[in-house]
Design a protein around this motif. Sequence first.
Motif, PDB file in Angstrom:
ATOM      1  N   ILE A 236       0.867  -1.183   0.000  1.00 16.52           N
ATOM      2  CA  ILE A 236       0.000   0.000   0.000  1.00 16.52           C
ATOM      3  C   ILE A 236       0.899   1.226   0.000  1.00 16.52           C
ATOM      4  O   ILE A 236       1.517   1.563   1.018  1.00 16.52           O
ATOM      5  N   ASN A 237       1.000   1.874  -1.152  1.00 12.96           N
ATOM      6  CA  ASN A 237       1.897   3.024  -1.299  1.00 12.96           C
ATOM      7  C   ASN A 237       1.183   4.319  -0.945  1.00 12.96           C
ATOM      8  O   ASN A 237       1.080   5.251  -1.750  1.00 12.96           O
ATOM      9  N   LEU A 238       0.671   4.372   0.263  1.00 12.77           N
ATOM     10  CA  LEU A 238      -0.016   5.563   0.760  1.00 12.77           C
ATOM     11  C   LEU A 238       0.533   5.913   2.134  1.00 12.77           C
ATOM     12  O   LEU A 238       0.797   5.017   2.943  1.00 12.77           O
ATOM     13  N   PHE A 239       0.719   7.197   2.388  1.00 12.33           N
ATOM     14  CA  PHE A 239       1.128   7.644   3.715  1.00 12.33           C
ATOM     15  C   PHE A 239      -0.100   7.925   4.562  1.00 12.33           C
ATOM     16  O   PHE A 239      -1.088   8.478   4.076  1.00 12.33           O
ATOM     17  N   LYS A 240      -0.056   7.544   5.812  1.00  6.70           N
ATOM     18  CA  LYS A 240      -1.142   7.903   6.718  1.00  6.70           C
ATOM     19  C   LYS A 240      -1.216   9.423   6.845  1.00  6.70           C
ATOM     20  O   LYS A 240      -0.202  10.091   7.027  1.00  6.70           O
ATOM     21  N   GLY A 241      -2.437   9.943   6.741  1.00  9.26           N
ATOM     22  CA  GLY A 241      -2.635  11.381   6.789  1.00  9.26           C
ATOM     23  C   GLY A 241      -2.615  12.040   5.429  1.00  9.26           C
ATOM     24  O   GLY A 241      -2.947  13.221   5.302  1.00  9.26           O
ATOM     25  N   GLN A 242      -2.239  11.276   4.389  1.00  9.06           N
ATOM     26  CA  GLN A 242      -2.185  11.820   3.029  1.00  9.06           C
ATOM     27  C   GLN A 242      -3.587  11.899   2.441  1.00  9.06           C
ATOM     28  O   GLN A 242      -4.406  11.005   2.627  1.00  9.06           O
ATOM     29  N   PHE A 243      -3.876  13.004   1.745  1.00  7.83           N
ATOM     30  CA  PHE A 243      -5.164  13.114   1.069  1.00  7.83           C
ATOM     31  C   PHE A 243      -5.061  12.403  -0.273  1.00  7.83           C
ATOM     32  O   PHE A 243      -4.222  12.723  -1.113  1.00  7.83           O
ATOM     33  N   ASN A 280      -1.775   7.950  13.561  1.00  9.54           N
ATOM     34  CA  ASN A 280      -0.807   8.714  12.789  1.00  9.54           C
ATOM     35  C   ASN A 280       0.020   9.626  13.695  1.00  9.54           C
ATOM     36  O   ASN A 280      -0.416  10.728  14.055  1.00  9.54           O
ATOM     37  N   TYR A 281       1.196   9.168  14.055  1.00  5.26           N
ATOM     38  CA  TYR A 281       2.071   9.940  14.936  1.00  5.26           C
ATOM     39  C   TYR A 281       2.583  11.217  14.269  1.00  5.26           C
ATOM     40  O   TYR A 281       3.038  12.143  14.952  1.00  5.26           O
ATOM     41  N   ILE A 282       2.516  11.290  12.940  1.00  3.30           N
ATOM     42  CA  ILE A 282       3.013  12.473  12.233  1.00  3.30           C
ATOM     43  C   ILE A 282       2.253  13.718  12.665  1.00  3.30           C
ATOM     44  O   ILE A 282       2.804  14.823  12.702  1.00  3.30           O
ATOM     45  N   TRP A 324      11.252   1.684  11.931  1.00  2.04           N
ATOM     46  CA  TRP A 324      11.485   1.250  10.553  1.00  2.04           C
ATOM     47  C   TRP A 324      10.821   2.184   9.562  1.00  2.04           C
ATOM     48  O   TRP A 324       9.913   2.953   9.905  1.00  2.04           O
ATOM     49  N   GLU A 325      11.282   2.065   8.309  1.00  2.00           N
ATOM     50  CA  GLU A 325      10.735   2.911   7.244  1.00  2.00           C
ATOM     51  C   GLU A 325       9.368   2.429   6.778  1.00  2.00           C
ATOM     52  O   GLU A 325       8.580   3.203   6.250  1.00  2.00           O
ATOM     53  N   TYR A 326       9.069   1.151   6.972  1.00  2.00           N
ATOM     54  CA  TYR A 326       7.779   0.583   6.555  1.00  2.00           C
ATOM     55  C   TYR A 326       7.074  -0.054   7.747  1.00  2.00           C
ATOM     56  O   TYR A 326       7.704  -0.416   8.747  1.00  2.00           O
ATOM     57  N   GLU A 327       5.766  -0.187   7.613  1.00  2.00           N
ATOM     58  CA  GLU A 327       4.973  -0.939   8.580  1.00  2.00           C
ATOM     59  C   GLU A 327       4.427  -2.183   7.883  1.00  2.00           C
ATOM     60  O   GLU A 327       4.018  -2.117   6.715  1.00  2.00           O
ATOM     61  N   LYS A 341       3.787   2.272   3.351  1.00  2.00           N
ATOM     62  CA  LYS A 341       4.787   3.324   3.443  1.00  2.00           C
ATOM     63  C   LYS A 341       4.573   4.166   4.693  1.00  2.00           C
ATOM     64  O   LYS A 341       3.439   4.395   5.110  1.00  2.00           O
ATOM     65  N   CYS A 342       5.659   4.634   5.269  1.00  2.00           N
ATOM     66  CA  CYS A 342       5.593   5.548   6.409  1.00  2.00           C
ATOM     67  C   CYS A 342       6.547   6.714   6.153  1.00  2.00           C
ATOM     68  O   CYS A 342       7.618   6.520   5.568  1.00  2.00           O
ATOM     69  N   PRO A 343       6.192   7.897   6.586  1.00  2.00           N
ATOM     70  CA  PRO A 343       7.154   9.011   6.489  1.00  2.00           C
ATOM     71  C   PRO A 343       8.396   8.658   7.299  1.00  2.00           C
ATOM     72  O   PRO A 343       8.296   8.340   8.486  1.00  2.00           O
ATOM     73  N   ASN A 344       9.548   8.671   6.652  1.00  2.00           N
ATOM     74  CA  ASN A 344      10.758   8.284   7.368  1.00  2.00           C
ATOM     75  C   ASN A 344      11.360   9.475   8.114  1.00  2.00           C
ATOM     76  O   ASN A 344      10.884  10.608   8.025  1.00  2.00           O
TER      77      ASN A 344
END
Length: 422
Positions: A236-243, A280-282, A324-327, A341-344
């Motif tokens: 899943i190539n999406l970041f949490k919080g991304q529109f 989403n910790y971001i 890690w960079e991914y979940e 994907k996760c924001p690194n």
Amino acid sequence: MDRLTNFVQQIRNKIAFLPTIISIAGLVLAFFMIYLEQVNISSYLIDVAPGLVIDNTDTAKTILSTLIGGLFSLTVFSFSMVMVLLNQASSNFSPRVLPGIISDEKHQFVLGQYIATILYNIFILISIEPTENSYQTPGFSVLIGIILTVLCLASFIYFIHHISQAIQVGNILIDIHERTRAEIENIIEQEKEKSLDFPNTENWEAYEITSSGYFYGILHDNLLKLCKENNTKIVINLFKGQFILDGTIGLLTEKPIDEKLKENIMNTLLFNNEELMGENYIYGFRQISEIGVKAMSPGINDPGTALNTIDYLTSLFLVLMKKWEYEYVSDSDNVNWSRTKCPNFSEVLYNVMATYRQYCKHDITVMRKLMHMLKTLTYHVINSNQLEDIEIEINELREDAKLNIENKRDLSKIDTEFISWS
């Protein structure tokens, strides 16, 4: 996360969540007391403890009517203060701190207690029967209503104290920091039981996302079940919080899938029309950064708060560096079936530093504090890539300082150790 957990999280942040539950409890208590009055509990108690029972119908009605009117006024006053609090927090700090204040259990509990007591007193008042028999007066129930009202007054005193503390920026920062740190540490703890093993995705099948909105999570149990039943791994190539816009390429599968399976996979992805804190910790980094930048605006002019936000960000970055960079979504055998994907660290650090450099580049104290944060992070790097990212930000910070701070003595202090004078 399963569907029930997701549903609970959705309603948990609503200000009406606890008040609804407590209000229902108040109604249940009212009907229970009405039942006890029908079996003449007041008649029994007037023989055992006559001082506790009000056996005059007019007195009971007057007391209950007074309690109901007073509690209505208390409720309106208390939550007018909440609205003022929300407006002030939005203006002085950031609109994104409002969900945390709204979902505060203490505010919800006080509101629920007020409403539950009002409903209890109303139904007890309605239950009073027009009769000359003094034992038909719900004397014991009226006593319970008085006790509940006294408890509401005690809660009101506590509410005034708590709301005066909640509006202080220090407490808001502590709450955001603790919540965000706990989320990152929880993810890190889960990573200890997982592996980084995942196939190369270069030639995988790509599919469009058929939903739109803010992506905030995955139904892990449902997605894992689909992956195992169809023997395919998913990215899943999406970041949490991304529109996400409808049609975005954000789904990769190990082998081709049909429309039905694609639809089922899409149903495991969680979208919302508004930003949700969720997992989403971001958002924690974003909220703290916005508070720091807002403090540096000419209208507020509070560099001390900006310095405090940098302290909390430093603490969060030290934890984020371990993540890690991914979940991954894994089964009981520790096999990874899905990757998200996760924001690194590099991306989060850049976003925070770019925000502060833009709005604080004229203030030598804040710039020194940022430099101190970056140098502190260099002593805790996990790999060479993190060190390289930090050194890039250090160089950018020096360049901005040279361009915007004219005093040469101030510039000479940019790399010296930061000692707080507050």
